[in-house]
Design a protein around this motif. Sequence first.
Motif, PDB file in Angstrom:
ATOM      1  N   GLY A 559     -87.631 -16.145 -22.383  1.00  0.00           N
ATOM      2  CA  GLY A 559     -88.013 -16.011 -23.787  1.00  0.00           C
ATOM      3  C   GLY A 559     -89.521 -16.095 -23.977  1.00  0.00           C
ATOM      4  N   LEU A 560     -90.167 -17.002 -23.238  1.00  0.00           N
ATOM      5  CA  LEU A 560     -91.624 -17.114 -23.325  1.00  0.00           C
ATOM      6  C   LEU A 560     -92.299 -15.850 -22.802  1.00  0.00           C
ATOM      7  CD1 LEU A 560     -92.058 -20.806 -22.143  1.00  0.00           C
ATOM      8  CD2 LEU A 560     -92.645 -19.929 -24.401  1.00  0.00           C
ATOM      9  N   ARG A 561     -91.788 -15.319 -21.713  1.00  0.00           N
ATOM     10  CA  ARG A 561     -92.408 -14.121 -21.140  1.00  0.00           C
ATOM     11  C   ARG A 561     -92.251 -12.912 -22.062  1.00  0.00           C
ATOM     12  NH1 ARG A 561     -90.307 -15.352 -15.026  1.00  0.00           N
ATOM     13  NH2 ARG A 561     -92.121 -16.565 -14.346  1.00  0.00           N
ATOM     14  N   LYS A 562     -91.088 -12.795 -22.712  1.00  0.00           N
ATOM     15  CA  LYS A 562     -90.900 -11.697 -23.659  1.00  0.00           C
ATOM     16  C   LYS A 562     -91.850 -11.830 -24.848  1.00  0.00           C
ATOM     17  CE  LYS A 562     -86.028 -10.944 -22.522  1.00  0.00           C
ATOM     18  NZ  LYS A 562     -84.624 -11.088 -22.981  1.00  0.00           N
ATOM     19  N   ALA A 563     -91.988 -13.069 -25.349  1.00  0.00           N
ATOM     20  CA  ALA A 563     -92.909 -13.287 -26.463  1.00  0.00           C
ATOM     21  C   ALA A 563     -94.346 -13.004 -26.032  1.00  0.00           C
ATOM     22  CB  ALA A 563     -92.780 -14.724 -26.972  1.00  0.00           C
ATOM     23  N   LEU A 564     -94.713 -13.428 -24.809  1.00  0.00           N
ATOM     24  CA  LEU A 564     -96.061 -13.161 -24.305  1.00  0.00           C
ATOM     25  C   LEU A 564     -96.309 -11.668 -24.204  1.00  0.00           C
ATOM     26  CD1 LEU A 564     -98.748 -13.916 -23.002  1.00  0.00           C
ATOM     27  CD2 LEU A 564     -97.544 -14.149 -20.815  1.00  0.00           C
ATOM     28  N   ARG A 566     -94.955  -9.334 -25.942  1.00  0.00           N
ATOM     29  CA  ARG A 566     -95.114  -8.779 -27.280  1.00  0.00           C
ATOM     30  C   ARG A 566     -96.520  -9.039 -27.830  1.00  0.00           C
ATOM     31  NH1 ARG A 566     -91.307 -11.286 -29.289  1.00  0.00           N
ATOM     32  NH2 ARG A 566     -92.311 -12.945 -30.488  1.00  0.00           N
ATOM     33  N   PHE A 567     -97.032 -10.255 -27.635  1.00  0.00           N
ATOM     34  CA  PHE A 567     -98.361 -10.573 -28.147  1.00  0.00           C
ATOM     35  C   PHE A 567     -99.458  -9.869 -27.353  1.00  0.00           C
ATOM     36  CE2 PHE A 567     -96.052 -14.408 -29.767  1.00  0.00           C
ATOM     37  CZ  PHE A 567     -96.206 -14.110 -31.111  1.00  0.00           C
ATOM     38  N   LEU A 568     -99.252  -9.650 -26.051  1.00  0.00           N
ATOM     39  CA  LEU A 568    -100.227  -8.887 -25.274  1.00  0.00           C
ATOM     40  C   LEU A 568    -100.321  -7.462 -25.794  1.00  0.00           C
ATOM     41  CD1 LEU A 568     -99.447 -10.090 -21.639  1.00  0.00           C
ATOM     42  CD2 LEU A 568    -101.598 -10.424 -22.875  1.00  0.00           C
ATOM     43  N   HIS A 569     -99.159  -6.890 -26.171  1.00  0.00           N
ATOM     44  CA  HIS A 569     -99.170  -5.539 -26.729  1.00  0.00           C
ATOM     45  C   HIS A 569     -99.951  -5.515 -28.049  1.00  0.00           C
ATOM     46  CE1 HIS A 569     -97.757  -1.484 -27.615  1.00  0.00           C
ATOM     47  NE2 HIS A 569     -97.430  -1.904 -28.817  1.00  0.00           N
ATOM     48  N   GLU A 570     -99.746  -6.525 -28.885  1.00  0.00           N
ATOM     49  CA  GLU A 570    -100.476  -6.577 -30.151  1.00  0.00           C
ATOM     50  C   GLU A 570    -101.970  -6.759 -29.916  1.00  0.00           C
ATOM     51  OE1 GLU A 570     -98.846  -9.499 -32.748  1.00  0.00           O
ATOM     52  OE2 GLU A 570     -96.805  -8.738 -32.610  1.00  0.00           O
ATOM     53  N   ALA A 571    -102.324  -7.589 -28.925  1.00  0.00           N
ATOM     54  CA  ALA A 571    -103.741  -7.850 -28.658  1.00  0.00           C
ATOM     55  C   ALA A 571    -104.446  -6.609 -28.138  1.00  0.00           C
ATOM     56  CB  ALA A 571    -103.876  -8.991 -27.654  1.00  0.00           C
ATOM     57  N   SER A 572    -103.694  -5.681 -27.530  1.00  0.00           N
ATOM     58  CA  SER A 572    -104.308  -4.478 -26.961  1.00  0.00           C
ATOM     59  C   SER A 572    -104.599  -3.416 -28.019  1.00  0.00           C
ATOM     60  CB  SER A 572    -103.381  -3.884 -25.897  1.00  0.00           C
ATOM     61  OG  SER A 572    -102.180  -3.397 -26.493  1.00  0.00           O
ATOM     62  N   GLN A 573    -104.072  -3.591 -29.238  1.00  0.00           N
ATOM     63  CA  GLN A 573    -104.315  -2.602 -30.285  1.00  0.00           C
ATOM     64  C   GLN A 573    -105.796  -2.596 -30.676  1.00  0.00           C
ATOM     65  OE1 GLN A 573    -101.652  -0.604 -31.079  1.00  0.00           O
ATOM     66  NE2 GLN A 573    -100.767  -1.856 -29.434  1.00  0.00           N
TER      67      GLN A 573
END
Length: 599
Positions: A559-564, A566-573
């Motif tokens: 669950g932590l890795r999936k959330a990470l 997702r946030f890495l994808h957002e940070a790359s925008q």
Amino acid sequence: MRAHRQRLQRAHFAFMRALIQGLDARASWDRYLRLEGESADMRNVRRTVAWMRDAFAAAARRERRPGTARLILLDPERFASAPQLPSLEDFAREQGLEDFSHAEQIEAYEAAHPRTGARAGNGQGGRRARVVARQLEALQWLEGLAAEDPRPDDPVDAWLNPALAARLERAGLRSLRTLVECIDEAGARWWTRVPGIGAQKASRVIEWLQANENALGLRVGPHALRGRSQLAPEVLQGVVAPATALRPLEKFLLPPPLDGREGVFRAPAADCMLPARDDREAIAAWLDARAGGGSHRRDLQAALLASAAPTDTWRAYRKEAERLLLWAVLERGKALSSLAAEDAAAYRTFIDAPPATWCGPRHQQRWSVLWRPFEGPLSPAAQRQTLVILRGLFDFLVNRNYLVCNPFAPLALPPRSAAPASASASLDLASWERLDRLLGRRADDEAARAVRRALRWSRATGLRLGDVAALRCGDLRPSADSEQDLAAHDGDAWLLSIRNARGVPRQMAVPAAHIRELEEELARQGFEGRLEAPANQGIAVLARFEPRSTSPRPWSVSGLRKALKRFLHEASQGLDDAQALQLQRLSAHRLRRAAGVVS
């Protein structure tokens, strides 16, 4: 059983006749189908009506009467009944025509309601009456057919709703047998594999299969009837029976000739320091030692239970021992304790290209029939890690006088691969700072706070994400005895007590800022805002707080890795393509290796 089925079938026909004739659904249910003490839940009534229509329509299709099948699925209520017309006297009074002649009143009435008399029979009310009559005739014909039981190899379109069956067939589920096998393999969310089928349609399929399981001889497993979180561990463990086949280590049965009791390289039993009778128990002792167990247990299941929340390292050890034992018995036809140097070389060749039957999708649960020991060929780096772990396993067995030699000792390891330039610490540090700022702006999102806390603790301690997820508040204590002493420490005011992979206890400092952040989270969730409070000792550092829960569960590593991710994808925008790709490829492992500690 057949007599009961026939009685139930007659009740279904009676219930459907009542519905077609326009009688109240709840009253009809109470009269024909309600069991003793059962409430007439309208959701249950609607589900039953839906699958009964499907079953009757399927019976008509089996008799090559597609028109009757379409008729059965038709809802008569689509055709409104003829409107109730006022009487001539009421019409005259409403229109103020009381003083007009009778002929004039009739003329005005016909002008206002032109579709009266025989012509009204051609309207919607008449269509509904004809549909009802034809449906009753169809039901009478169906009831006269001899009851036919479904068979496992029947096509799904012979028994299920045509649209539903078409979607199942497009997904490769063409027979009732393959449908049940798919449901048992995938569990309660099997329908996610079938485009166009959601939870409601899936529940109708399950209900039909359950109603006909005796006739089919196929039974949907209990693990597929409820969500994973609602199932007891013993239910999941019973999905796949132990066997001498591709099974997880805890379910793999060693055949007596290959269990290692008479292994070629076994040391004399009098010199052995392990209470292990065979190779499986020797692996259990090794895993128990890696988990920090105080005593070596003979039972592998006990070794597994010794680590209720195993680390990533422990899981890697289990995986490699599991793969080798399966290969030795199933492919090589040897006991683990009979492997020689040439066998070790053959195993290295095997992991470079394992057969397709040994490979399966990533992250399949160990209870599932889809579990396989490999995902595919191992990369050179993964091969090196495999050989290092296996060399350690045999070193352990030799040092404990279970074996006399290590077949992996003379095997050369693949060379270390140079780290790519994109994995440099400076890049990771810059990426971490950007990600930390993004997570800091998501203060209202518990998942973001948990990921930020996980990454900060991982970077501060050097622990893997799985190790951080296993930490509890009780593992921490102040390194000073007074508030003055705490204030004198510049960020290292708390000590974390853990055990390394060999079970040796050690302590490490944790920045006070991380402790304050954790205490703020506890207070935010309604717990006492002091880490050392007795009620907080069992709470995980990465607890997943739920409303009205007094014992929050820890976040899972997945669950932590999936959330990470997702946030890495957002940070790359907003970044250029190269930078965005680099950021999206980051992992918790690379972030914790970045230089410096962000507090």
